[in-house]
Enzyme design. Structure first.
Site, PDB file in Angstrom:
ATOM      1  N   GLU A 198      27.989  36.132  47.852  1.00 53.13           N
ATOM      2  CA  GLU A 198      29.061  36.208  48.847  1.00 53.13           C
ATOM      3  C   GLU A 198      28.446  36.355  50.219  1.00 53.13           C
ATOM      4  O   GLU A 198      27.238  36.205  50.386  1.00 53.13           O
ATOM      5  CB  GLU A 198      30.018  37.356  48.516  1.00 53.13           C
ATOM      6  CG  GLU A 198      29.385  38.729  48.486  1.00 53.13           C
ATOM      7  CD  GLU A 198      30.403  39.842  48.291  1.00 53.13           C
ATOM      8  OE1 GLU A 198      31.550  39.718  48.739  1.00 53.13           O
ATOM      9  OE2 GLU A 198      30.015  40.873  47.705  1.00 53.13           O
TER      10      GLU A 198
ATOM     11  N   LYS B 299      32.900  49.193  47.347  1.00 49.59           N
ATOM     12  CA  LYS B 299      32.894  49.088  48.810  1.00 49.59           C
ATOM     13  C   LYS B 299      32.188  50.303  49.410  1.00 49.59           C
ATOM     14  O   LYS B 299      32.788  51.144  50.092  1.00 49.59           O
ATOM     15  CB  LYS B 299      34.335  48.935  49.314  1.00 49.59           C
ATOM     16  CG  LYS B 299      34.454  47.993  50.486  1.00 49.59           C
ATOM     17  CD  LYS B 299      35.856  47.453  50.620  1.00 49.59           C
ATOM     18  CE  LYS B 299      36.145  46.948  52.010  1.00 49.59           C
ATOM     19  NZ  LYS B 299      35.234  45.932  52.551  1.00 49.59           N
TER      20      LYS B 299
HETATM   21  N1  PLP Z   1      33.282  40.917  50.121  1.00 48.25           N
HETATM   22  C1  PLP Z   1      32.899  41.901  50.939  1.00 48.25           C
HETATM   23  C2  PLP Z   1      31.468  42.269  50.957  1.00 48.25           C
HETATM   24  C3  PLP Z   1      33.846  42.557  51.755  1.00 48.25           C
HETATM   25  O1  PLP Z   1      33.478  43.519  52.587  1.00 48.25           O
HETATM   26  C4  PLP Z   1      35.190  42.163  51.696  1.00 48.25           C
HETATM   27  C5  PLP Z   1      36.195  42.832  52.500  1.00 48.25           C
HETATM   28  O2  PLP Z   1      36.884  43.695  52.077  1.00 48.25           O
HETATM   29  C6  PLP Z   1      35.539  41.131  50.826  1.00 48.25           C
HETATM   30  C7  PLP Z   1      34.567  40.530  50.061  1.00 48.25           C
HETATM   31  C8  PLP Z   1      36.944  40.665  50.732  1.00 48.25           C
HETATM   32  O3  PLP Z   1      37.727  41.573  49.992  1.00 48.25           O
HETATM   33  P1  PLP Z   1      39.267  41.704  50.220  1.00 48.25           P
HETATM   34  O4  PLP Z   1      39.842  40.346  50.039  1.00 48.25           O
HETATM   35  O5  PLP Z   1      39.718  42.653  49.175  1.00 48.25           O
HETATM   36  O6  PLP Z   1      39.463  42.207  51.604  1.00 48.25           O
HETATM   37  C1  COI Z   2      37.718  43.473  55.130  1.00 47.22           C
HETATM   38  O1  COI Z   2      37.949  42.277  55.054  1.00 47.22           O
HETATM   39  O2  COI Z   2      38.604  44.341  55.073  1.00 47.22           O
HETATM   40  C2  COI Z   2      36.370  43.949  55.275  1.00 47.22           C
HETATM   41  O3  COI Z   2      36.130  45.079  54.958  1.00 47.22           O
HETATM   42  C3  COI Z   2      35.366  43.025  55.805  1.00 47.22           C
HETATM   43  C4  COI Z   2      34.582  43.562  56.946  1.00 47.22           C
HETATM   44  C5  COI Z   2      35.399  43.955  58.138  1.00 47.22           C
HETATM   45  C6  COI Z   2      33.641  44.628  56.498  1.00 47.22           C
END
Ligand code: PLP
Ligand code: COI
Length: 343
Positions: free
Chosen positions: A220, A184
């Site tokens: 994605e 991230k």
């Molecule tokens: N993919 C990306 C690029 C994201 O920024 C996020 C957000 O966090 C996700 C997927 C979803 O991840 P999570 O379910 O851990 O929030």
């Molecule tokens: C999240 O779902 O927490 C993300 O980081 C997605 C977006 C706000 C960047």
């Protein structure tokens, strides 16, 4: 504790400043003990590593009020772990996982008045982040860092809540095949800004990114992973080394298998097979699971049978079960729900 007087049902996904945030500094090879502060501003060297070479990563998780009035977070240990990986990938000193969990407790408890009430439709978004703070002019990692965490109450990530989204197949890439797509890193989101602005200008809600090497496989979107439902009721979700391992997607896979008795395939998904799926959803902390009604691939429309009016039935079941677990209506798997002690 009295809640703040906010219009919970109508807040969007934007920043509302809250009372306290957490900060810890890394210097001379060690993190200091960390404090809560009321100061929402940061003063930095003009040459800080984050400003010159984007040495920064972040996380996103949520706190909820349960039906019986407790404040809980969902799988924060997974965010702590992923942030360690992100830090390592950017040559930053990892923030210890147990300290991450302690910071979540401290920051949410100090802002308990901002945790939206049960049933309001809003949640408290928690944003941990870290960055290189000392001056860097040759291309190398900084020597000093800050780990910070703030919270902000949020509503739905996509305007219109459960309205099915229209997305386009992007001509831009968000991540390189052997780059930083699986962590991230702030730079991944900088990469996606031009793509998201031009998608919005053309009337799309989001971009579907393809694998940059062959441009034949689904990766994605800018902020969420994909889940598809087949016409014979299986879940299919793309597998790739350059997508973020979404905690929501991993949780939904478990929910589909263990709570709904569904078959799940985690595998490469070709763009050419997307037209055969029955439902499509975007899953993430911010997106929860947002239904996609239509995908446009350079003028060719892929319209899912669930349509543009309502969420598909399997997506709805996944949504209801996941949010039921998060809000305490449905029993959670061991270790998923982390209660915040509030005095
Ligand atoms: N993919 C990306 C690029 C994201 O920024 C996020 C957000 O966090 C996700 C997927 C979803 O991840 P999570 O379910 O851990 O929030
Ligand atoms: C999240 O779902 O927490 C993300 O980081 C997605 C977006 C706000 C960047």
């Amino acid at each position: 504790m009295e809640k703040k007087n906010l219009d919970w049902a109508n807040i969007g996904f934007s920043y509302i400043q809250t009372d306290k945030r957490y900060v810890s500094h890394y210097k001379d090879g060690a993190w200091d003990e960390g404090v809560l502060t009321s100061d929402a501003s940061i003063t930095l060297s003009e040459c800080a590593g984050v400003l010159q070479y984007a040495q920064t990563c972040f996380e996103g998780l949520k706190a909820y009020t349960t039906e019986d009035g407790r404040i809980v977070t969902f799988r924060p240990d997974q965010n702590a772990k992923r942030m360690v990986n992100s830090a390592k990938g950017l040559e930053m000193p990892p923030f210890p996982e147990e300290r991450f969990l302690e910071a979540v407790e401290m920051t949410v408890a100090a802002n308990a008045a901002y945790v939206p009430p049960y049933g309001s439709g809003a949640t408290l978004y928690i944003r941990p982040y870290m960055f290189g703070s000392s001056p860097v002019i040759g291309v190398k990692p900084a020597e000093q860092y800050q780990f910070r965490m703030f919270v902000t109450p949020v509503g739905p990530y996509f305007k219109g809540g459960a309205r099915p989204l229209t997305i386009r197949v992007s001509d831009f890439d968000r991540a390189a095949p052997r780059g930083t797509g699986n962590i991230k890193a702030g730079l991944n989101y900088a990469m996606s800004l031009h793509a998201i602005v031009s998608a919005h200008e053309e009337g799309y809600d989001e971009n579907m990114y393809l694998d940059p090497q062959t441009r034949t496989k689904v990766e994605e979107t800018g902020g969420a992973n994909f889940l598809f439902v087949t016409r014979d009721n299986k879940i299919v979700t793309p597998k790739s080394n350059s997508i973020l391992p979404s905690i929501t997607r991993r949780s939904l896979v478990h929910v589909a298998k263990e709570y709904l008795g569904m078959e799940v395939e985690e595998r490469e998904v070709l763009l050419s097979e997307v037209k055969d799926f029955a439902e499509c959803g975007l899953c993430g902390t911010a997106a929860v699971i947002s239904p996609v009604g239509k995908i446009v691939d350079h003028g060719t429309e892929i319209c899912f049978p669930s349509g543009m009016e309502k969420i598909g039935s399997v997506t709805q079941k996944l949504y209801d079960t996941l949010t039921g677990i998060q809000m305490g209506r449905i029993e959670a798997p061991e270790g998923w729900i982390h209660e915040i002690p509030v005095k």
